[in-house]
Design an enzyme around this catalytic site. Structure first.
Site, short mmCIF file in Angstrom:
data_model
loop_
_atom_site.label_atom_id
_atom_site.label_comp_id
_atom_site.label_asym_id
_atom_site.label_seq_id
_atom_site.Cartn_x
_atom_site.Cartn_y
_atom_site.Cartn_z
N MET A 258 34.49 -40.07 66.18
CA MET A 258 34.06 -40.62 67.88
C MET A 258 35.42 -40.17 68.61
SD MET A 258 34.27 -44.63 67.84
CE MET A 258 34.44 -44.73 69.69
N CYS A 259 35.06 -40.60 69.85
CA CYS A 259 36.27 -40.03 70.66
C CYS A 259 36.13 -40.64 72.17
CB CYS A 259 36.37 -38.54 70.98
SG CYS A 259 34.92 -37.80 71.41
N GLY A 260 36.39 -40.17 73.14
CA GLY A 260 36.10 -40.67 74.56
C GLY A 260 34.56 -40.43 75.09
N TRP A 287 33.59 -43.57 72.86
CA TRP A 287 34.08 -45.05 73.66
C TRP A 287 33.42 -45.21 74.94
CZ3 TRP A 287 36.04 -49.15 72.18
CH2 TRP A 287 36.68 -49.85 72.80
#
Length: 304
Positions: A258-260, A287
């Protein structure tokens, strides 16, 4: 298993030279974070591109009904976007971005989701340019030189490749997120730890309980932004990075990246698959979705 293959600039140039039966189409997927105030589409038209490249807009070819950016498009949206670019199902697509390996993994992964037969990720544009390979610097008004096609993908692999918010909540609440999965987050460590703000001011920083940090620059070459060439080199780099960050990735467990907003998460997903991991999926909402849909009890600040 990855939905696309890495290809070096040299191998890409050789592929273009020797392939006569099918088109080899470079796909420019450059995208900049909004806070940089740079226009990737304008740069494609006016600055430089690999000859005969088309521009794939990851902001435009997405799930337009979702309130979250970059979410996987449905079949109709994807087929329409590919048709407008004049892409055909038998084209060999080589995806790149002018940053290095930033937004192009997201594009290559998206195209792979819809089972395009031949997709490569150029590793990478910086090395291509450094080697003196051809660039088109003429100004244009079109994002493709090809006539509109009738592109038809029939299936999406999203059900196998994408993790939903509901899935993630269940993993956290049952404790399975730590006992049965590796979850890695590509954002910068201060954002992960909640000590630095997110680029989007309405979103608090922090992380999903049970996740570990894997800042995406750590899996790339610091200067060229390229992935290590071999599986062994990639595995060694990942091992060194995770050791420095205080955890290990269990290769027997499935992994969620995952990330932003689901873009740089595909960078670390690429790295993990390049290192030999077999079961790596993407939490697409990442996120941005998690922080907006979850209460404080589901936002961790300190490292677990």
């Amino acid at each position: 298993m990855s939905l696309y293959k890495l290809i070096t600039p040299k191998k890409f140039v050789e592929l273009v030279a020797k392939e006569t039966a099918r088109r080899v189409v470079p796909v420019d997927a450059t995208w900049y974070m909004p806070n940089l105030n740079k226009d990737a589409k304008k740069e494609f038209l006016t600055v430089e591109r690999i000859p005969h490249a088309v521009y794939f807009d990851i902001v435009g070819i997405k799930d337009t009904k979702s309130p979250y950016p970059h979410m996987v498009p449905d079949l109709d949206t994807f087929n329409k976007g590919m048709s407008q670019l004049g892409i055909q199902r038998d084209d060999i697509l080589v995806v790149y971005d002018r940053i290095g390996n930033f937004s192009s993994p997201r594009c290559a992964w998206t195209i792979g989701l819809f089972e395009h037969p031949n997709v490569y990720l150029l590793n990478n544009f910086n090395l291509y340019k450094e080697a003196g390979y051809p660039l088109d610097t003429t100004k244009t008004e079109k994002f493709t030189e090809f006539a509109e096609s009738d592109y038809k993908a029939d299936t999406s692999l999203a059900i196998d490749e994408v993790v939903s918010y509901e899935n993630m909540v269940n993993l956290v609440k049952t404790g399975d997120i730590k006992s049965k999965y590796n979850v890695v987050d590509a954002r910068a460590l201060p954002r992960f730890e909640g000590s630095a703000p997110e680029p989007r001011p309405e979103i608090p920083s922090g992380h999903v309980p049970g996740a570990n940090p894997l800042p995406f620059p750590e899996v790339l070459n610091g200067e060229t932004k390229a992935f290590p060439e071999t599986t062994e080199e990639m595995a060694k780099q990942l091992q060194e990075v995770t050791k420095k960050l205080g955890y290990t990735i269990d290769q027997k467990k499935p992994t969620i990246a995952m990330c932003g907003t689901g873009v740089t998460g595909t960078i670390i997903k690429t790295a993990l698959e390049h290192a030999g991991l077999k079961m790596v999926r993407l939490y697409d909402g990442s996120w941005t979705e998690w922080a907006q849909r979850s209460g404080p009890e589901l936002i961790a600040k300190n490292r677990d």
